[in-house]
Design an enzyme around this catalytic site. Structure first.
Site, PDB file in Angstrom:
ATOM      1  N   HIS A  92       3.023  -2.402  12.192  1.00  0.00           N
ATOM      2  CA  HIS A  92       2.423  -1.815  10.989  1.00  0.00           C
ATOM      3  C   HIS A  92       1.790  -0.468  11.295  1.00  0.00           C
ATOM      4  O   HIS A  92       2.102   0.529  10.651  1.00  0.00           O
ATOM      5  CB  HIS A  92       1.395  -2.782  10.405  1.00  0.00           C
ATOM      6  CG  HIS A  92       0.495  -2.159   9.386  1.00  0.00           C
ATOM      7  ND1 HIS A  92       0.968  -1.704   8.172  1.00  0.00           N
ATOM      8  CD2 HIS A  92      -0.834  -1.890   9.401  1.00  0.00           C
ATOM      9  CE1 HIS A  92      -0.046  -1.193   7.485  1.00  0.00           C
ATOM     10  NE2 HIS A  92      -1.142  -1.285   8.221  1.00  0.00           N
ATOM     11  N   HIS A 108      -5.824   3.330  12.756  1.00  0.00           N
ATOM     12  CA  HIS A 108      -6.544   3.105  11.494  1.00  0.00           C
ATOM     13  C   HIS A 108      -7.063   1.667  11.318  1.00  0.00           C
ATOM     14  O   HIS A 108      -7.979   1.443  10.545  1.00  0.00           O
ATOM     15  CB  HIS A 108      -5.692   3.531  10.279  1.00  0.00           C
ATOM     16  CG  HIS A 108      -4.693   2.511   9.813  1.00  0.00           C
ATOM     17  ND1 HIS A 108      -3.419   2.469  10.301  1.00  0.00           N
ATOM     18  CD2 HIS A 108      -4.800   1.507   8.911  1.00  0.00           C
ATOM     19  CE1 HIS A 108      -2.755   1.476   9.707  1.00  0.00           C
ATOM     20  NE2 HIS A 108      -3.576   0.873   8.857  1.00  0.00           N
ATOM     21  N   GLU A 153     -11.438  -2.103  12.121  1.00  0.00           N
ATOM     22  CA  GLU A 153     -11.475  -3.168  11.132  1.00  0.00           C
ATOM     23  C   GLU A 153     -11.012  -4.506  11.725  1.00  0.00           C
ATOM     24  O   GLU A 153     -11.612  -5.541  11.480  1.00  0.00           O
ATOM     25  CB  GLU A 153     -10.561  -2.771   9.953  1.00  0.00           C
ATOM     26  CG  GLU A 153     -10.577  -3.729   8.789  1.00  0.00           C
ATOM     27  CD  GLU A 153     -11.759  -3.498   7.865  1.00  0.00           C
ATOM     28  OE1 GLU A 153     -12.432  -2.472   8.033  1.00  0.00           O
ATOM     29  OE2 GLU A 153     -11.998  -4.347   7.007  1.00  0.00           O
ATOM     30  N   ASP A 154      -9.952  -4.465  12.484  1.00  0.00           N
ATOM     31  CA  ASP A 154      -9.276  -5.712  12.833  1.00  0.00           C
ATOM     32  C   ASP A 154      -9.259  -6.082  14.317  1.00  0.00           C
ATOM     33  O   ASP A 154      -8.620  -7.055  14.696  1.00  0.00           O
ATOM     34  CB  ASP A 154      -7.829  -5.664  12.314  1.00  0.00           C
ATOM     35  CG  ASP A 154      -7.788  -5.644  10.789  1.00  0.00           C
ATOM     36  OD1 ASP A 154      -8.450  -6.500  10.190  1.00  0.00           O
ATOM     37  OD2 ASP A 154      -7.135  -4.751  10.218  1.00  0.00           O
ATOM     38  N   ASP A 200      -0.696   4.075   4.690  1.00  0.00           N
ATOM     39  CA  ASP A 200      -1.020   2.673   4.953  1.00  0.00           C
ATOM     40  C   ASP A 200      -0.603   1.811   3.760  1.00  0.00           C
ATOM     41  O   ASP A 200       0.061   0.790   3.895  1.00  0.00           O
ATOM     42  CB  ASP A 200      -2.539   2.580   5.203  1.00  0.00           C
ATOM     43  CG  ASP A 200      -2.996   1.157   5.472  1.00  0.00           C
ATOM     44  OD1 ASP A 200      -2.266   0.410   6.143  1.00  0.00           O
ATOM     45  OD2 ASP A 200      -4.102   0.802   5.002  1.00  0.00           O
ATOM     46  N   ASP A 230      22.497   5.828 -19.221  1.00  0.00           N
ATOM     47  CA  ASP A 230      23.621   6.729 -19.268  1.00  0.00           C
ATOM     48  C   ASP A 230      23.227   8.129 -18.820  1.00  0.00           C
ATOM     49  O   ASP A 230      24.068   8.996 -18.674  1.00  0.00           O
ATOM     50  CB  ASP A 230      24.222   6.747 -20.675  1.00  0.00           C
ATOM     51  CG  ASP A 230      25.730   6.852 -20.587  1.00  0.00           C
ATOM     52  OD1 ASP A 230      26.293   6.233 -19.671  1.00  0.00           O
ATOM     53  OD2 ASP A 230      26.324   7.559 -21.407  1.00  0.00           O
TER      54      ASP A 230
HETATM   55 MN    MN Z   1      -3.310  -0.884   7.673  1.00  0.00          MN
END
Ligand code: MN
Length: 732
Positions: free
Chosen positions: A64, A88, A92-93, A159, A279
């Site tokens: 990711h 990024h 956070e993670d 993101d 069309d």
């Molecule tokens: Mn992310």
């Protein structure tokens, strides 16, 4: 040509671990020694920090962040942005802290990572409680962060784009929530920042999850005709290419994919079917110089008939997000509509990349003006928030701000912002509804201009009004160009609606009162009547009557339904019966006046008969062909009345009717004739004639089976010569 493609390194949705070496090569491409070093370090950092982590999709987390970095790289941003994209999600993670990022990569990259992290919290706020205040607050933070460093939102958009591309792995509720947020927040932001590519992809992906049925239908339709369309476009592209060459214009011609979301929007906006839009085939011409755009336009217009109202010159009049291009539509080969966009390569890159182009052309500085404009827009939006209070205002404002606006001044120097293309009349309505209604002219910077004048940024607008002015219906015609803003148009529509409504309401009330009065239904519950006729309220019913949508037949019919449903509620006497004694002959048309069968001709049921009003002995019934009657026709025809044999048993109700008329000979006979034709029994007659004014007031007691019959009879009597009025009289 630049594009944010999905697969330049490898399939980013694979479940196997990505190869960092491959990414290292791709992500460092085109950067200086120093930039390359930082990016490589960031990749290694992310490999360690996200080691073993997987997303909900089962995809390695590393895939990711590297895919996001790739999008950022393709947008042409600087190495700091690429690093921030790679990092990024570490704060956070993963256990990594912002301080660590700062000491390892410096304050600039740390600030970007922090900004992206904070923006990610918006969705979390909304998850928690959907609190408007919190949402607005975080939206404001986001805009503040953007205004500080626009790269934050660009990384965030990358993101979000990758998250949308991999959204299929989530459960339906999350898909819908994220898709809605994308459509309401991120796609408008991408649009406002001029990043066409990302905007379109975000919109298409959102639609896929928000309206899966529609999305699939459109996609299927597109797919079905793909071959046919491609063949057509190939043919058109070759023709244009040849003509451009013949005219000595260097240009690149290509078919253009129409986005599903834009097709869907167009279907909604124009309310047309699939075929008309599917069309439509689209072609794009890219040329070197601005002058070539117009030359190419001339070539195209000489090849096919163009559709004048479909022509837009966004080069002379760029959109608020600085989008520049020529748009035209022609009737192409086979009579099919062909949309053509003509622009320079530079304009094209700008249309695709928007503010991101700022980094690409940093040295040349060609885009800096539009870049500054966009940043100024953000600041304006944030400052506005400081003066106001409510949260939802801010969100609304954001929504309207993401459309194109024009800023003008009042004579007092206050700034008013209106949709792009707004007129002085829009301005007047914006100031005050009444000023709009009474607006008759306008001055721009002291000069009188027509009301259809298109306002430009910075102009001072003064509105000229008349005391008793009212709106004109012309203002509502879009092609006359009086009003751009839908709110102003709504105000005009409302005014006319109100006028018509007031008029129709009064007329409807008069009709209904008269009708019910005539039928003696003064006590009729109007609410119930309105409900019966499927109106929400009495006012709507009255307006419909006033407009003539509801006629007296429907009123009577509805009244009758109510009347037969709730007999006791309607002031009618108890029912009686016609012809109740089975064997007896009953004569209709004479009521319970005394009747005898004439001895000269002895009529029997089914014979054609006629009645003769005797002096004091009631009515004598003769056969029509009786010689005595034939003689009476000549000398005393006024005394002959229409009668008929009574029919089968039927439930009837006695009512009194009153007839006002200028007396004349034969009037009573005409009236009884109407009653006989309608097979209505007369129970009694009472006539008073005023000798002075010759007004006759007749009171008849008759038997009716329902109100429709009563209404019909009253109408027919009312149509007789000399009758002024025929109405029901209530028995009090
Ligand atoms: Mn992310």
């Amino acid at each position: 040509m630049v594009s944010v493609s999905q697969t330049s390194v490898q399939a980013t949705t694979g479940r196997e671990d990505p190869d960092p070496a491959q990414y290292r090569a791709a992500l460092t491409l085109g950067f200086s020694e120093e930039g390359r070093g930082l990016i490589e370090r960031a990749v290694d950092y992310a490999v360690r920090a996200h080691a073993g982590q997987r997303r909900a999709s089962g995809e390695p987390y590393l895939s990711h962040v590297l895919a996001v970095a790739e999008i950022v790289h393709q947008l042409g941003l600087d190495h700091e942005s690429v690093c921030a994209a790679i990092l990024h999600d570490v704060v956070e993670d993963t256990p990594v802290t912002l301080d660590e990022v700062r000491s390892d990569f410096g304050p600039a990259i740390a600030r970007l990572v922090d900004g992206v992290t904070k923006m990610g919290q918006i969705s979390r706020y909304r998850d928690a409680a959907q609190k408007a205040q919190e949402h607005a607050e975080s939206l404001r933070k986001l805009l503040l962060a953007m205004a500080e460093d626009i790269r934050v939102i660009l990384v965030k958009l990358a993101d979000r784009l990758h998250n949308m591309r991999t959204l299929r792995h989530l459960e339906t509720a999350s898909q819908r929530r994220i898709a809605r947020e994308t459509l309401e927040l991120y796609a408008p932001l991408a649009n406002r920042l001029g990043i066409g590519q990302i905007k379109w992809e975000l919109e298409d992906l959102s639609l896929r999850y928000l309206e899966p049925g529609v999305y699939k239908e459109i996609a299927t339709h597109l797919d079905e005709r793909r071959l046919d369309r491609e063949r057509y476009i190939d043919h058109v592209v070759v023709s244009i290419r040849n003509e451009l060459q013949a005219a000595g214009i260097q240009g690149e011609v290509s078919g253009r994919v129409k986005h599903i979301y834009s097709i869907w929007r167009k279907m909604q906006r124009k309310n047309v079917g699939f075929n008309e839009i599917f069309d439509v085939r689209a072609v794009r011409i890219l040329v070197e110089r601005v002058a070539d755009c117009y030359a190419a336009l001339g070539v195209v217009h000489s090849m096919w008939h163009h559709i004048p109202r479909e022509f837009d010159d966004y080069i002379a009049n760029p959109k608020e997000n600085n989008y520049r291009s020529l748009h035209t539509a022609v009737v192409g080969p086979g009579g099919r509509t062909l949309e053509i966009q003509i622009r320079t390569r530079e304009m094209h890159e700008h249309a695709e990349l928007g503010v991101a182009a700022h980094w690409r052309y940093k040295e040349g500085g060609r885009f800096d003006q539009s870049f500054e404009q966009k940043i100024a827009w953000l600041r304006q939006l944030i400052e506005w928030r400081d003066e106001e209070s409510t949260a939802s205002d801010f969100v609304d404002r954001f929504k309207s701000e993401t459309g194109d606006r024009v800023y003008v001044l009042t004579p007092q120097g206050q700034v008013v912002d209106l949709p792009q293309g707004a007129t002085p009349l829009d301005f007047a309505y914006h100031i005050h509804t009444e000023i709009g209604h009474r607006c008759r002219g306008a001055k721009i910077d002291g000069q009188i201009v027509p009301l259809t004048y298109e306002l430009h940024n910075g102009e001072q607008v003064e509105i000229l009004t008349t005391r008793n002015g009212t709106p004109s219906r012309d203002w509502l015609s879009p092609h006359l160009g009086y009003l751009k803003s839908s709110r102003a148009r709504a105000k005009v529509r409302h005014w006319f609606h109100q006028q018509d409504r007031d008029k129709n309401l009064a007329a409807g009330r008069a009709v209904l009162e008269r009708e019910l009065d005539r039928l003696g239904l003064d006590n009729m519950n109007w609410e119930e009547l309105a409900r019966r006729l499927r109106f929400d309220n009495v006012q709507d019913l009255l307006v419909a009557i006033g407009k003539g949508d509801i006629g007296s037949t429907q009123i009577v019919s509805a009244a009758n339904d109510l009347f037969t449903r709730e007999e006791e509620a309607i002031p009618l006497s108890r029912p009686s019966s016609r012809g109740e004694e089975g064997g007896d002959v009953r004569i209709l048309g004479v009521g319970n006046l005394l009747t005898h069968m004439a001895r000269c001709c002895h009529p029997v049921p089914q014979d054609p008969i006629v009645g003769y009003i005797t002096r004091g002995r009631g009515v004598t019934i003769h056969r029509r062909d009786c010689p005595n009657v034939l003689r009476l026709y000549q000398h005393e025809h006024e005394r002959l009345i229409e009668v008929s044999w009574g029919g089968s048993q039927q439930r009837v109700y006695p009512v009194d009717i009153q007839i006002l008329a200028y007396d004349r000979s034969g009037l009573l006979r005409d009236i009884t004739s109407v009653l006989a034709t309608e097979k209505i029994n007369v129970l009694g007659v009472n006539t008073v004639t005023d000798k002075h004014d010759h007004a006759a007031r007749m009171k008849l007691s008759i038997e009716i089976s329902d109100l429709e019959e009563l209404s019909r009879v009253l109408t027919r009597i009312g149509q007789l010569p000399n009758v002024i009025e025929a109405r029901r009289e209530l028995q009090h």
